[in-house]
Motif scaffolding. Structure first.
Motif, PDB file in Angstrom:
ATOM      1  N   LEU A  13      18.666  20.653  -4.251  1.00  0.00           N
ATOM      2  CA  LEU A  13      20.360  20.525  -4.080  1.00  0.00           C
ATOM      3  C   LEU A  13      21.049  21.775  -5.025  1.00  0.00           C
ATOM      4  O   LEU A  13      22.059  21.622  -5.220  1.00  0.00           O
ATOM      5  N   GLN A  14      20.137  22.795  -5.411  1.00  0.00           N
ATOM      6  CA  GLN A  14      20.686  23.667  -6.209  1.00  0.00           C
ATOM      7  C   GLN A  14      21.893  24.501  -5.600  1.00  0.00           C
ATOM      8  O   GLN A  14      22.903  24.945  -5.977  1.00  0.00           O
ATOM      9  N   ASN A  15      21.557  24.784  -4.223  1.00  0.00           N
ATOM     10  CA  ASN A  15      22.921  25.572  -3.630  1.00  0.00           C
ATOM     11  C   ASN A  15      23.952  24.961  -3.595  1.00  0.00           C
ATOM     12  O   ASN A  15      25.159  25.304  -3.495  1.00  0.00           O
ATOM     13  N   ALA A  16      23.806  23.539  -3.139  1.00  0.00           N
ATOM     14  CA  ALA A  16      25.197  22.621  -3.172  1.00  0.00           C
ATOM     15  C   ALA A  16      26.099  22.331  -4.315  1.00  0.00           C
ATOM     16  O   ALA A  16      27.219  22.462  -4.703  1.00  0.00           O
ATOM     17  N   LEU A  17      24.934  22.154  -5.497  1.00  0.00           N
ATOM     18  CA  LEU A  17      25.399  22.249  -6.976  1.00  0.00           C
ATOM     19  C   LEU A  17      26.135  23.370  -7.343  1.00  0.00           C
ATOM     20  O   LEU A  17      27.163  23.538  -8.010  1.00  0.00           O
ATOM     21  N   GLY A  19      27.539  25.858  -5.159  1.00  0.00           N
ATOM     22  CA  GLY A  19      28.871  25.607  -4.671  1.00  0.00           C
ATOM     23  C   GLY A  19      29.933  24.975  -5.408  1.00  0.00           C
ATOM     24  O   GLY A  19      31.238  25.505  -5.329  1.00  0.00           O
ATOM     25  N   PHE A  20      29.596  23.571  -5.562  1.00  0.00           N
ATOM     26  CA  PHE A  20      30.412  22.933  -6.519  1.00  0.00           C
ATOM     27  C   PHE A  20      31.071  23.547  -7.989  1.00  0.00           C
ATOM     28  O   PHE A  20      32.262  23.529  -8.109  1.00  0.00           O
ATOM     29  N   LYS A  56      22.308  12.929  -5.570  1.00  0.00           N
ATOM     30  CA  LYS A  56      23.502  14.134  -5.556  1.00  0.00           C
ATOM     31  C   LYS A  56      24.664  13.719  -6.252  1.00  0.00           C
ATOM     32  O   LYS A  56      25.323  14.336  -6.999  1.00  0.00           O
ATOM     33  N   TYR A  60      26.412  15.746  -9.299  1.00  0.00           N
ATOM     34  CA  TYR A  60      27.758  16.058  -9.432  1.00  0.00           C
ATOM     35  C   TYR A  60      28.489  15.591 -10.376  1.00  0.00           C
ATOM     36  O   TYR A  60      29.445  16.075 -11.161  1.00  0.00           O
ATOM     37  N   PRO A  89      32.259  17.611  -1.760  1.00  0.00           N
ATOM     38  CA  PRO A  89      31.740  17.508  -0.466  1.00  0.00           C
ATOM     39  C   PRO A  89      31.252  16.284   0.039  1.00  0.00           C
ATOM     40  O   PRO A  89      30.687  15.590  -0.721  1.00  0.00           O
ATOM     41  N   MET A  91      28.812  13.263   1.217  1.00  0.00           N
ATOM     42  CA  MET A  91      27.311  13.428   1.505  1.00  0.00           C
ATOM     43  C   MET A  91      27.206  12.895   2.667  1.00  0.00           C
ATOM     44  O   MET A  91      25.984  12.941   3.181  1.00  0.00           O
TER      45      MET A  91
END
Length: 95
Positions: A13-17, A19-20, A56, A60, A89, A91
């Protein structure tokens, strides 16, 4: 959840995190620092994670709380913090 699975989920989940984190900080370096702090906090507190919830969402929430705590410290404890608007985002698809 066994430790390897938990760590793999955090890494996945590093890329999504990131981005957040960028959407919160509006700064690349601060976003990377926030991501690192979030990952460390999650891994050191994995026993507090409830398997029935989304990992996730849990990550977040950790990131958002770290960000807000940092902002409060920067503004001073006696100042009120304006409402921060951010978008988490989705889920999954909501019907």
């Amino acid at each position: 959840m066994i430790q390897e699975d938990f760590e793999q989920h955090v890494v996945k989940l590093q890329n999504a995190l990131l981005g957040f984190a960028k959407s919160l900080t509006h700064n690349e370096d601060e976003a990377k620092d926030l991501l690192q702090e979030t990952s460390l906090k999650a891994l050191s507190n994995k026993a507090m994670y409830n398997d029935s919830g989304s990992i996730k969402s849990w990550l977040y929430t950790i990131m958002r709380n770290l960000f807000l705590n940092c902002r409060r410290q920067r503004l001073g404890k006696n100042l009120s913090l304006p409402i921060l608007r951010y978008r988490i985002p989705m889920m999954y698809k909501v019907e």
